[in-house]
Design an enzyme around this catalytic site. Structure first.
Site, PDB file in Angstrom:
ATOM      1  N   ASP A  33     -17.223   7.107  -1.724  1.00 56.01           N
ATOM      2  CA  ASP A  33     -15.954   6.963  -0.992  1.00 56.01           C
ATOM      3  C   ASP A  33     -15.653   8.312  -0.355  1.00 56.01           C
ATOM      4  OD1 ASP A  33     -13.488   6.041  -0.064  1.00 56.01           O
ATOM      5  OD2 ASP A  33     -12.461   6.303  -1.985  1.00 56.01           O
TER       6      ASP A  33
ATOM      7  N   ARG B 196     -13.461  -8.689   2.039  1.00 55.89           N
ATOM      8  CA  ARG B 196     -12.048  -8.422   1.758  1.00 55.89           C
ATOM      9  C   ARG B 196     -11.217  -9.662   2.095  1.00 55.89           C
ATOM     10  NH1 ARG B 196     -10.104  -3.250   1.641  1.00 55.89           N
ATOM     11  NH2 ARG B 196      -8.202  -4.337   1.086  1.00 55.89           N
TER      12      ARG B 196
ATOM     13  N   CYS C 198     -16.335   1.331   0.531  1.00 53.15           N
ATOM     14  CA  CYS C 198     -15.125   0.561   0.855  1.00 53.15           C
ATOM     15  C   CYS C 198     -14.740   0.725   2.325  1.00 53.15           C
ATOM     16  CB  CYS C 198     -13.979   0.959  -0.061  1.00 53.15           C
ATOM     17  SG  CYS C 198     -13.430   2.670   0.106  1.00 53.15           S
TER      18      CYS C 198
ATOM     19  N   GLN D 253     -10.140  -4.108  -3.404  1.00 51.89           N
ATOM     20  CA  GLN D 253     -11.439  -3.693  -2.879  1.00 51.89           C
ATOM     21  C   GLN D 253     -12.566  -4.089  -3.851  1.00 51.89           C
ATOM     22  OE1 GLN D 253     -12.200  -1.931   0.178  1.00 51.89           O
ATOM     23  NE2 GLN D 253     -14.201  -2.670  -0.442  1.00 51.89           N
TER      24      GLN D 253
ATOM     25  N   HIS E  28      -7.402   0.803  -6.390  1.00 54.88           N
ATOM     26  CA  HIS E  28      -7.596  -0.054  -5.210  1.00 54.88           C
ATOM     27  C   HIS E  28      -8.298  -1.349  -5.664  1.00 54.88           C
ATOM     28  CE1 HIS E  28      -7.822  -1.269  -1.189  1.00 54.88           C
ATOM     29  NE2 HIS E  28      -8.774  -0.508  -0.719  1.00 54.88           N
TER      30      HIS E  28
ATOM     31  N   ARG F 107       0.882  -1.177   0.000  1.00 53.35           N
ATOM     32  CA  ARG F 107       0.000   0.000   0.000  1.00 53.35           C
ATOM     33  C   ARG F 107       0.913   1.218   0.000  1.00 53.35           C
ATOM     34  NH1 ARG F 107      -5.312   1.403   3.516  1.00 53.35           N
ATOM     35  NH2 ARG F 107      -6.109   0.051   1.872  1.00 53.35           N
TER      36      ARG F 107
END
Ligand code: CP
Ligand code: NVA
Length: 309
Positions: free
Chosen positions: A223, A291, A263, A132, A129, A102
């Site tokens: 988001d 996830r 998310c 996700q 991402h 990340r």
């Protein structure tokens, strides 16, 4: 060597295969079976940004697969003190079986992958991402919302938007994106997605009007308005994004059986109202749990590909 840096390197069949594998491993787990698909393997997890879900899901996931996760924050490894990416990649990949990263710039992840002997997974960059989206689509499948979905993404044109664009363009579904002016998704990524959409039959539309995007949608998602690294812009963004909150009034224009995805982490009464986040259409905690399952599918799939070489 297959890495998982963005969804654009994967076919529709491969994405569905990974998610289906994740669902199968989830079923095993729920019935008390723990197959050590990755016995004695180590997953290095490099975090240059904060995380709750990504860290816990990857660390738990590799453990449940019979392996071990190493949490490496910037404070712990020399990467944070200026050791070159290419050196870090060669050292870590000479000892570990898989790496999850990340970070900020997507190019840093690409450089790491270029020097890595083992599969590298994108655990979020400024641009994408993708892990996700594996969990998001798994959640749509489980809620019977994966057949001809009409997905509305409301808010900032960010890493999540770009990943939704790739997923829709590859799988071939309708995605409507509503952002404030000046906060649109990256133009090159939109162009790439549009080219893919021509082949897959995806319908990608862009607007500055959240109502236009949500009308009749079957999946509504959003988001944070200020992603990691944009903390300094938060105050200004709160003003600019006014009118883009997914609240009951907006949700009421979606299909009555629409689901709401996020998310997480969510900022209540900013990008989403408390009532929608906690409401009957919200599946955000099932999504968060997925996830774990989706990424176990991904790790086992990548490991299998590596062994086939
Ligand atoms: N959704 C997500 O990636 O959450 P974290 O930042 O907590 O990992
Ligand atoms: N767009 C957000 C996603 C967090 C999971 C960020 O990059 O901070």
């Amino acid at each position: 060597m297959r890495h998982f840096l963005t969804l654009k390197d994967f076919t529709k069949e491969e994405i569905l295969e990974i998610i289906t594998l994740g669902i199968a491993i989830k079923k095993e787990l729920k019935s008390g079976i723990s197959t050590p698909y990755m016995q004695r393997q180590t997953l290095a997890m490099i975090f240059e940004k904060s995380s709750t879900r990504t860290r816990v899901s990857f660390e738990t996931g590799i453990f449940q697969l019979g392996g071990h996760g190493l949490f490496l924050s910037n404070r712990d490894i020399h990467l944070g003190r200026g050791e070159p990416v290419k050196d870090t990649a060669r050292v870590i990949s000479s000892m570990c079986d898989m790496v999850m990263i990340r970070t900020f710039e997507h190019s840093k992840l690409e450089e790491f992958a270029a020097y890595s002997q083992v599969p590298v997974i994108n655990g979020l960059t400024d641009s994408y991402h993708p892990v996700q989206l594996l969990a998001d689509y798994m959640t749509m499948m489980e809620h019977h919302h994966a057949d001809n979905p009409v997905v509305a993404y409301i808010g900032d044109g960010n890493n999540m938007t770009h990943s939704w664009l790739m997923l829709a363009a590859i799988l071939g579904f309708e995605l409507r994106i509503a952002t404030p002016k000046g906060y649109e998704a990256n133009a090159d990524i939109i162009a790439y997605a549009n080219a893919l959409a021509q082949k897959s039959g995806a319908l990608l539309t862009f607007t500055h009007d959240p109502k236009l995007a949500v009308k009749g949608a079957t999946v509504v998602t959003t988001d944070t308005w200020a992603s990691m690294g944009q903390e300094g812009e938060k105050e200004e963004r709160l003003k600019i994004f006014e009118g883009f909150m997914v609240n009951d009034t907006l949700m009421a224009t979606a299909r009555d059986d629409a689901i709401f995805l996020h998310c997480l982490p969510a900022y209540r009464n900013q990008e989403v109202s408390e009532s929608v986040l906690e409401g009957r259409q919200s599946v955000v905690f099932a999504e968060a749990e997925n996830r774990l399952h989706a990424q176990k599918g991904l790790m086992v799939w990548l490991d299998k590909q590596r062994k086939l070489q």
